[in-house]
Design a protein around this motif. Structure first.
Motif, PDB file in Angstrom:
ATOM      1  N   THR A 244       0.854  -1.180   0.000  1.00  0.00           N
ATOM      2  CA  THR A 244       0.000   0.000   0.000  1.00  0.00           C
ATOM      3  C   THR A 244       0.889   1.228   0.000  1.00  0.00           C
ATOM      4  O   THR A 244       1.861   1.302   0.759  1.00  0.00           O
ATOM      5  N   LEU A 245       0.570   2.175  -0.841  1.00  0.00           N
ATOM      6  CA  LEU A 245       1.372   3.395  -0.882  1.00  0.00           C
ATOM      7  C   LEU A 245       1.157   4.178   0.412  1.00  0.00           C
ATOM      8  O   LEU A 245       0.027   4.455   0.822  1.00  0.00           O
ATOM      9  N   LEU A 246       2.262   4.514   1.069  1.00  0.00           N
ATOM     10  CA  LEU A 246       2.234   5.262   2.317  1.00  0.00           C
ATOM     11  C   LEU A 246       2.877   6.629   2.094  1.00  0.00           C
ATOM     12  O   LEU A 246       3.960   6.729   1.510  1.00  0.00           O
ATOM     13  N   GLY A 247       2.200   7.671   2.538  1.00  0.00           N
ATOM     14  CA  GLY A 247       2.755   9.015   2.448  1.00  0.00           C
ATOM     15  C   GLY A 247       3.076   9.548   3.831  1.00  0.00           C
ATOM     16  O   GLY A 247       2.540   9.074   4.835  1.00  0.00           O
ATOM     17  N   TYR A 248       3.963  10.536   3.904  1.00  0.00           N
ATOM     18  CA  TYR A 248       4.290  11.114   5.210  1.00  0.00           C
ATOM     19  C   TYR A 248       4.576  12.602   5.088  1.00  0.00           C
ATOM     20  O   TYR A 248       4.955  13.112   4.026  1.00  0.00           O
ATOM     21  N   ASN A 249       4.353  13.285   6.200  1.00  0.00           N
ATOM     22  CA  ASN A 249       4.730  14.682   6.343  1.00  0.00           C
ATOM     23  C   ASN A 249       5.390  14.840   7.703  1.00  0.00           C
ATOM     24  O   ASN A 249       5.192  14.016   8.601  1.00  0.00           O
ATOM     25  N   LEU A 250       6.186  15.861   7.855  1.00  0.00           N
ATOM     26  CA  LEU A 250       6.853  16.145   9.118  1.00  0.00           C
ATOM     27  C   LEU A 250       6.402  17.500   9.630  1.00  0.00           C
ATOM     28  O   LEU A 250       6.312  18.470   8.857  1.00  0.00           O
ATOM     29  N   SER A 251       6.123  17.577  10.914  1.00  0.00           N
ATOM     30  CA  SER A 251       5.798  18.859  11.544  1.00  0.00           C
ATOM     31  C   SER A 251       6.956  19.285  12.435  1.00  0.00           C
ATOM     32  O   SER A 251       7.540  18.471  13.150  1.00  0.00           O
ATOM     33  N   PHE A 252       7.293  20.553  12.374  1.00  0.00           N
ATOM     34  CA  PHE A 252       8.419  21.114  13.109  1.00  0.00           C
ATOM     35  C   PHE A 252       7.896  22.179  14.071  1.00  0.00           C
ATOM     36  O   PHE A 252       7.095  23.032  13.689  1.00  0.00           O
ATOM     37  N   LYS A 253       8.373  22.135  15.300  1.00  0.00           N
ATOM     38  CA  LYS A 253       7.957  23.117  16.298  1.00  0.00           C
ATOM     39  C   LYS A 253       9.181  23.695  16.998  1.00  0.00           C
ATOM     40  O   LYS A 253      10.096  22.970  17.369  1.00  0.00           O
ATOM     41  N   LYS A 254       9.167  25.006  17.134  1.00  0.00           N
ATOM     42  CA  LYS A 254      10.181  25.689  17.930  1.00  0.00           C
ATOM     43  C   LYS A 254       9.509  26.888  18.579  1.00  0.00           C
ATOM     44  O   LYS A 254       9.039  27.803  17.883  1.00  0.00           O
TER      45      LYS A 254
ATOM     46  N   ASP B 221       1.536  13.799  -9.041  1.00  0.00           N
ATOM     47  CA  ASP B 221       0.601  14.710  -8.386  1.00  0.00           C
ATOM     48  C   ASP B 221       0.281  14.263  -6.962  1.00  0.00           C
ATOM     49  O   ASP B 221      -0.767  14.608  -6.404  1.00  0.00           O
ATOM     50  N   LEU B 222       1.181  13.471  -6.355  1.00  0.00           N
ATOM     51  CA  LEU B 222       1.015  13.067  -4.965  1.00  0.00           C
ATOM     52  C   LEU B 222       1.269  14.255  -4.039  1.00  0.00           C
ATOM     53  O   LEU B 222       2.082  15.130  -4.339  1.00  0.00           O
ATOM     54  N   LYS B 223       0.606  14.263  -2.890  1.00  0.00           N
ATOM     55  CA  LYS B 223       0.730  15.371  -1.946  1.00  0.00           C
ATOM     56  C   LYS B 223       1.976  15.268  -1.082  1.00  0.00           C
ATOM     57  O   LYS B 223       2.478  16.275  -0.580  1.00  0.00           O
ATOM     58  N   TYR B 224       2.462  14.030  -0.875  1.00  0.00           N
ATOM     59  CA  TYR B 224       3.542  13.788   0.083  1.00  0.00           C
ATOM     60  C   TYR B 224       4.616  12.888  -0.526  1.00  0.00           C
ATOM     61  O   TYR B 224       4.368  12.175  -1.513  1.00  0.00           O
ATOM     62  N   PRO B 225       5.805  12.875   0.070  1.00  0.00           N
ATOM     63  CA  PRO B 225       6.756  11.815  -0.268  1.00  0.00           C
ATOM     64  C   PRO B 225       6.171  10.476   0.152  1.00  0.00           C
ATOM     65  O   PRO B 225       5.419  10.388   1.131  1.00  0.00           O
ATOM     66  N   THR B 226       6.494   9.420  -0.573  1.00  0.00           N
ATOM     67  CA  THR B 226       5.819   8.134  -0.391  1.00  0.00           C
ATOM     68  C   THR B 226       6.803   6.973  -0.420  1.00  0.00           C
ATOM     69  O   THR B 226       7.940   7.095  -0.894  1.00  0.00           O
ATOM     70  N   PHE B 227       6.345   5.826   0.043  1.00  0.00           N
ATOM     71  CA  PHE B 227       7.085   4.572  -0.015  1.00  0.00           C
ATOM     72  C   PHE B 227       6.087   3.457   0.224  1.00  0.00           C
ATOM     73  O   PHE B 227       4.899   3.703   0.476  1.00  0.00           O
ATOM     74  N   TYR B 228       6.543   2.214   0.148  1.00  0.00           N
ATOM     75  CA  TYR B 228       5.647   1.089   0.441  1.00  0.00           C
ATOM     76  C   TYR B 228       6.447  -0.074   1.004  1.00  0.00           C
ATOM     77  O   TYR B 228       7.681  -0.139   0.870  1.00  0.00           O
ATOM     78  N   LEU B 229       5.734  -0.983   1.657  1.00  0.00           N
ATOM     79  CA  LEU B 229       6.321  -2.182   2.248  1.00  0.00           C
ATOM     80  C   LEU B 229       5.854  -3.381   1.443  1.00  0.00           C
ATOM     81  O   LEU B 229       4.671  -3.721   1.465  1.00  0.00           O
ATOM     82  N   PRO B 230       6.754  -4.034   0.688  1.00  0.00           N
ATOM     83  CA  PRO B 230       6.330  -5.168  -0.147  1.00  0.00           C
ATOM     84  C   PRO B 230       6.071  -6.414   0.682  1.00  0.00           C
ATOM     85  O   PRO B 230       6.794  -6.705   1.640  1.00  0.00           O
ATOM     86  N   GLU B 231       5.030  -7.163   0.303  1.00  0.00           N
ATOM     87  CA  GLU B 231       4.776  -8.434   0.960  1.00  0.00           C
ATOM     88  C   GLU B 231       5.662  -9.500   0.332  1.00  0.00           C
ATOM     89  O   GLU B 231       6.492  -9.211  -0.538  1.00  0.00           O
ATOM     90  N   SER B 232       5.461 -10.757   0.722  1.00  0.00           N
ATOM     91  CA  SER B 232       6.425 -11.813   0.407  1.00  0.00           C
ATOM     92  C   SER B 232       6.499 -12.185  -1.066  1.00  0.00           C
ATOM     93  O   SER B 232       7.445 -12.829  -1.493  1.00  0.00           O
ATOM     94  N   SER B 233       5.529 -11.789  -1.875  1.00  0.00           N
ATOM     95  CA  SER B 233       5.482 -12.309  -3.242  1.00  0.00           C
ATOM     96  C   SER B 233       6.343 -11.549  -4.239  1.00  0.00           C
ATOM     97  O   SER B 233       6.713 -12.091  -5.279  1.00  0.00           O
TER      98      SER B 233
END
Length: 687
Positions: free
Chosen positions: A84-94, A119-131
């Motif tokens: 499944t395509l997973l996207g992420y964002n990082l929040s920074f606080k100071k 046209d994805l909103k975030y950087p993405t990656f995925y975790l492949p299953e065994s096949s």
């Protein structure tokens, strides 16, 4: 000079269904958290669903303006989904300020420095299953290397398959020489000197306390100027690199190198000066004041500087693409020698000579520390306990070289031998450490000559016998089980090109008794140069008994594919597939190796009708080409696999692509074909 907040990253590191690590470096101390989403595509529209997660962050201060973070993200419920395509964002606080990756304009697809695909909103990656999974792999990325950086080719590959997980790379393996600490281009050295002072707030290490000769004005000048460090590295460190005139010394210099090669953040503020500008500012070191010799040296330096400058400008152009690859692909890294210094632990004599020099040990410890922070930490964070973390952290605060903090740090990093790890890929990937786990056979001396000479310069076992026990234990502690498929990452190939290795061993290696430079210039550290080490490797693979065994390697500045069928004395058989891909960005060969390898066509002609070779190992661990296998431990048939086009070897800059599923193994080489395009050269497909 203003310094940007985000220095390097974000970079996806170790990733599995229970935890995901994100690495980055900043110039300010911040509170950072990650947010993950699943991404599904329906009717050409992307649907985003936030995942409930826990987030933990560890931080190390490497200087007044250098903070390095490793962020651990784990699911509150169940596990992260596979395939499944997973996207992420990082929040920074100071203090009262809060911002995210979009605040740096990194999520804007129209920005040339964006870290998102399509046209994805975030950087993405995925975790492949065994096949099914696809792994990119390579080594040897020198900023002033010849040719184009093929990590940019990886960017094109991901761009083309951003939501097509069947063909999108799932992982990236960097297998050594991610930096060249000993071979730094003159224009880059000038920038690193500026950036290192910037990161530390102009604090420098008091190297003269390690070697009082460095307090002399001549050596102080040589340390600071371009091309001035060769004598110091040769005589104060006992290093053996022939390209050490700009060798990195301080931790801040190693750190600056990493920041400069991982992304474009600082380059826009550090325009590379011309040779004439540096000459006018008295930034160049010359060995002699003799007028005629000085004039010759000046022209030699000018020519080399201009050549390196051109190569660096080419390298810089693709840094945004490289950062995007690292931000979107779980990446695992192991060192080789150039990450620390050329010939690192090559022989027992080399190790002993360097251990006698406080400055040499200091430089190596700085190199290892920077490797851990910028590469090793994210491979398997659980392998580094609080003692390791605290000793490194305490050293990185300015402290005198006579303190217990310094001694504790030095003892830790120089004696640490758990750099190996198992990556949670599909199949599992065991990364070997062929630098600090060596065995030099010093207890196997028999004759007087052996005792006086041979053991000091005899090729090492790249993994000692006792070290195999530790590797095996770590493998079984992972989720891997005996009989399952296994990928082994050996920075140096187990199987080299036979006729080249034979030539070097037969005609060049004996010259080591006349001149040790032969040993260091040609790097006698192929696995087969030590029969005991080679045999132990095969015996260990046999003991693990993987269903399919794939070895991925780099180092040698060419790409090829080899299949070996091994039969042991008890009739047990196994098949090993080895795929080698190198260099990522360094089309060059030293000394005699250059003339032997540089012409792929010549190699093809030399090996015509000889793509298969038979070999056996006798009871004394000698590797022999003979039909007499009466007293053999094992015999093998080695086949050099032929691609659909081209020669058996690829010597252009290249990046390997290994595709695995339950029914076949496919290996390709990615490389540039023209200025902005790439081609895939089919190498091998094996059921």
């Amino acid at each position: 000079m203003d310094i940007p907040i985000l220095l390097a990253g974000p970079m996806i590191r170790r990733a599995d269904c229970e935890k995901i690590y994100i690495w980055l470096a900043t110039s300010e101390k911040l509170s950072i958290e990650a947010e993950l989403t699943t991404i599904h595509t329906e009717n050409e529209s992307h649907i985003y669903h936030k995942i409930a997660t826990f987030c933990e962050s560890e931080t190390i201060c490497g200087g007044e303006f250098l903070y390095i973070y490793l962020i651990k993200v784990s699911p509150k419920e169940d596990k992260f989904p596979y395939d499944t395509l997973l996207g992420y964002n990082l929040s920074f606080k100071k203090e009262n300020l809060t911002y995210d990756l979009s605040s740096f304009d990194l999520l804007n697809k129209d920005n040339p420095q964006s870290i998102v695909y399509g046209d994805l909103k975030y950087p993405t990656f995925y975790l492949p299953e065994s096949s099914h999974s696809t792994i990119l792999y390579g080594s040897c990325r020198k900023p002033h290397g010849k040719g184009k950086d093929t990590l940019a080719v990886a960017d094109s590959t991901i761009q083309k398959n951003d939501i097509n997980l069947r063909d999108r790379p799932s992982n990236l393996f960097l297998m050594g020489d991610q930096i060249y600490a000993d071979d730094v281009a003159a224009p880059l050295f000038h920038v690193i000197s500026k950036v290192s002072r910037l990161l530390t707030g102009n604090q420098t290490e008091q190297l003269q306390k390690l070697d009082e000769r460095l307090a002399m004005p001549t050596h102080q000048s040589a340390l600071q100027k371009i091309n001035g460090r060769q004598y110091i590295m040769d005589n104060f460190c006992n290093f053996t690199s022939g390209n050490a005139s700009n060798h990195l010394l301080q931790f801040s210099e190693y750190a600056a190198m990493y920041v400069m090669i991982l992304g474009p953040a600082l380059w826009k503020q550090n325009n590379l000066p011309s040779f004439a500008e540096l000459l006018a500012e008295n930034k160049l070191f010359f060995k002699t004041t003799d007028h005629s010799q000085h004039k010759k040296d000046l022209e030699k330096h000018r020519k080399r500087y201009d050549e390196q400058l051109e190569d660096l400008l080419s390298f810089i152009q693709t840094l945004s693409q490289v950062r995007r690859v690292l931000a979107n692909t779980p990446t695992y890294m192991i060192f080789d020698d150039h990450d620390i210094t050329d010939d690192w632990n090559l022989s027992w004599k080399w190790k002993e000579n360097v251990s006698k020099t406080p400055l040499g040990k200091h430089v190596i410890a700085n190199g290892i520390t920077s490797y851990w922070l910028f590469q090793g930490w994210g491979n398997d964070p659980a392998a580094f306990n609080s003692t390791f973390f605290n000793r490194v952290s305490h050293y990185l605060y300015p402290s005198p070289t006579t303190t217990d903090v310094y001694n504790d740090w030095m003892d830790l990093v120089l004696n640490f031998q758990s750099w190996y790890f198992v990556a949670p890929t599909n199949p599992a990937s065991l990364f070997l450490d062929t630098r600090t786990m060596r065995d030099y056979d010093i207890n196997q001396k028999s004759t007087i000559i052996d005792k006086l000479i041979d053991w000091e310069i005899k090729p090492a076992q790249l993994i000692g016998k006792e070290a195999w026990y530790a590797l095996s234990k770590r493998l079984y502690q992972s989720e891997w089980k005996k009989g399952e498929p296994l990928i082994i990452i050996s920075p140096t190939p187990l199987y080299g090109v036979q006729f080249i290795e034979d030539f070097i061993k037969r005609y060049i290696y004996p010259l080591r008794f006349l001149n040790n430079d032969v040993l260091y210039n040609l790097d006698f550290e192929a696995w087969r140069y030590n029969g005991t080490g080679f045999n132990n490797f095969l015996q260990q693979i046999a003991a693990w008994d993987p269903k399919v065994c794939m070895i991925l390697s780099g180092d040698v500045h060419y790409a090829n594919a080899i299949r070996s069928q091994v039969e042991f004395k008890d009739r047990k058989t196994m098949t090993i597939h080895q795929f080698t891909s190198s260099p990522i960005n360094n089309m060059s060969f030293p000394s005699i190796t250059r003339s032997l390898i540089k012409s792929p066509l010549w190699i093809s002609l030399m090996t015509k009708d000889k793509h298969v070779m038979n070999r056996c190992c006798d009871e004394h661990n000698n590797l022999l080409k003979t039909d007499d296998t009466k007293n053999m431990k094992w015999k093998e048939e080695i086949q050099y696999l032929t691609p659909l086009q081209g020669s058996l070897m690829e010597t252009d800059n290249n990046l390997g692509q290994l595709t695995w599923n339950d029914s076949y193994v496919e290996n390709k080489q990615l490389k540039y074909n023209g200025e902005n395009t790439f081609e895939r050269e089919y190498i091998n497909k094996t059921k």
